[in-house]
Design an enzyme around this catalytic site. Sequence first.
Site, PDB file in Angstrom:
ATOM      1  N   HIS B  44      16.012  -2.391   1.222  1.00 55.72           N
ATOM      2  CA  HIS B  44      16.024  -3.670   1.921  1.00 55.72           C
ATOM      3  C   HIS B  44      17.131  -4.578   1.387  1.00 55.72           C
ATOM      4  O   HIS B  44      17.123  -5.779   1.601  1.00 55.72           O
ATOM      5  CB  HIS B  44      14.660  -4.350   1.818  1.00 55.72           C
ATOM      6  N   ASP B 173       4.670  -8.152  -2.259  1.00 54.39           N
ATOM      7  CA  ASP B 173       5.508  -7.960  -1.068  1.00 54.39           C
ATOM      8  C   ASP B 173       5.035  -6.662  -0.440  1.00 54.39           C
ATOM      9  O   ASP B 173       5.397  -5.581  -0.889  1.00 54.39           O
ATOM     10  CB  ASP B 173       6.984  -7.876  -1.495  1.00 54.39           C
ATOM     11  N   MET B 174       4.191  -6.772   0.567  1.00 56.09           N
ATOM     12  CA  MET B 174       3.593  -5.543   1.090  1.00 56.09           C
ATOM     13  C   MET B 174       3.641  -5.460   2.605  1.00 56.09           C
ATOM     14  O   MET B 174       3.218  -6.352   3.321  1.00 56.09           O
ATOM     15  CB  MET B 174       2.149  -5.393   0.597  1.00 56.09           C
ATOM     16  N   TRP B 225      -8.428   0.624   9.294  1.00 55.12           N
ATOM     17  CA  TRP B 225      -8.699  -0.424  10.280  1.00 55.12           C
ATOM     18  C   TRP B 225      -8.383  -1.823   9.731  1.00 55.12           C
ATOM     19  O   TRP B 225      -8.060  -2.731  10.498  1.00 55.12           O
ATOM     20  CB  TRP B 225     -10.166  -0.362  10.739  1.00 55.12           C
ATOM     21  N   LYS B 226      -8.415  -1.991   8.419  1.00 55.73           N
ATOM     22  CA  LYS B 226      -8.217  -3.340   7.877  1.00 55.73           C
ATOM     23  C   LYS B 226      -6.757  -3.792   8.002  1.00 55.73           C
ATOM     24  O   LYS B 226      -6.467  -4.869   8.505  1.00 55.73           O
ATOM     25  CB  LYS B 226      -8.697  -3.389   6.425  1.00 55.73           C
ATOM     26  N   GLY B 294       4.846  -7.700  -8.896  1.00 48.56           N
ATOM     27  CA  GLY B 294       6.075  -8.304  -9.394  1.00 48.56           C
ATOM     28  C   GLY B 294       6.516  -7.714 -10.720  1.00 48.56           C
ATOM     29  O   GLY B 294       7.679  -7.856 -11.111  1.00 48.56           O
TER      30      GLY B 294
END
Lengths: 325, 325
Positions: B44, B173-174, B225-226, B294
């Site tokens: 990224h 950061d997910m 599903w979550k 982190g």
Amino acid sequence: MIVSYAELAGTLERALAALGLEPDRAPRCAQLIADSTRDGVPSHGLNLFPRVASMIRRGAIDPRARAIRVAGRGALERWDGRRGVGALNAFDAMQAAIAGARASGIACVALGNTNHWMRGGSYGWQAADAGAIALCWTNTLPNLPPWGAASPRIGNNPLVVAVPRARGHVVLDMAMSQFSYGALASYRARGERLPVAGGFDRDGRLTDDPAAIEASRRPLPIGFWKGSGLAIVLDIIAAALAGGRATHEIGADPEQETGLSQVFIAIDPASLEGAAIDGVADAVVASVQARYPGERTLAARRQHLQQGIEVDDEAWTIARRCASA
Amino acid sequence: MIVSYAELAGTLERALAALGLEPDRAPRCAQLIADSTRDGVPSHGLNLFPRVASMIRRGAIDPRARAIRVAGRGALERWDGRRGVGALNAFDAMQAAIAGARASGIACVALGNTNHWMRGGSYGWQAADAGAIALCWTNTLPNLPPWGAASPRIGNNPLVVAVPRARGHVVLDMAMSQFSYGALASYRARGERLPVAGGFDRDGRLTDDPAAIEASRRPLPIGFWKGSGLAIVLDIIAAALAGGRATHEIGADPEQETGLSQVFIAIDPASLEGAAIDGVADAVVASVQARYPGERTLAARRQHLQQGIEVDDEAWTIARRCASA
């Protein structure tokens, strides 16, 4: 035993009044508990009532305490829950956040020194019913091993995200554990495996055997390292903003689970001219062609209002006994 | 090829200037890309540079456009990203949210009509460096099947949650996918299985074989599903508040991924007297006895600043060629 919503709510109201909730407070608390049961979440509704009653009787919950604002700037407030009834404290905090959002577009109430809020989704539905977007979360007692460890040192810290929609609010209510202990017990009682791996067995292997996870006390965080990280950071934010306890400061016994920290953020989409949230939500729900968060809640609600609510015998007996005391 | 941070940032700055970024903007954009690479997230950072360059050349990204505020009330603002550089738009939106939080305790900027923000964590670190708590997220092109469906109809909609801490910020950061396609490719190239099931194979069975998931295009949402539900509700909020596109309105080709919607919420803990966030964060991090969000970022940062940064040959060649054009 099948009861009507009115019978459930009425009985709970009398029971809560008998436990010391004041006349202007018992109906709201009864409604929150009855609504969760009606919505298909009895584990966080009626079935938690016996624990609430026991905690009130032991003095762990003060049935007359009301949360008060103790600090704040602008749209950010800190409230002290004064060890009052968790569901009422959470409801009041969300009402304040909604009112703040009406004034400022967005507002946040951090609530410390409170008790179990029962069904977190309640406060998402509350906000959405008022036309507000909501994000709220609570910390809990340590009940989940963080990723990379075997003992429960983080909470399953439920996160609720809600969006108002005329055709049915979109409300996500998710704990950071893949399956709650209640869910594990239900699968075991039915003799079923979990649909996906839900934790580790005593030998540290991933398993879909609910009994093996109950034995190891090692349920999985959602997304493994991801849900573990989210639980940690939500705990820090809640404890710091509320000036309250973090998970590691909360006792491991559910009957002693008190002094929780919670965050309630509300956003008023009507603050932005042309925020056509209804149309956006309808289009997204249609595009997904799969279940959206909140869909099952509404289905359960409809069914239970039509056909009555099957209640847990033990919890119902305790509530009725309490109501007629 | 191993390069120093200074060489990486300097080359990117010249490359971005050559692509048309203005002199007050190219250094910040170069820094954001170099920082992500330095922090161990080249996928990224530098590795996305060729796509950014190509999108600028094709006119999909306007290198001179700056995001502007188009609506708002109180602490809630809507910005139009005007198809500018995604990383700069996101940085500017978070700066505005931080400034708003200083004034109001909490503030939110919803940014529409923007482009890929590259590493979402950048804006969490930015807020934490400024002493603010942050929650921010973006929608993406449809790249993930919702739970219960086989085709990609939701985005992996990364969510960032950040807490400032003197001894190292806590920054989650997910993405909502358990593994990105980039991660799947890396495991496959190394001949490794995934550490946990990461998706379905073509026959609809859960698998830890990265190649089987690349073939089926059915990676898993975190928590099944979550995470699917969380991706849906975050998409609705971003598109509605930003007045922008939802995932289903974004093209499926990454080179055409434009018109994204993002939300930036900042909270100023210093607004609350006695919000001892540093002590709370230290105590939680210590209590967990496992990796905190982190931690790996800081380790990668230290290592890369000392030993230089191993860069992807192809991306580095493109950046250097662009810089000397």
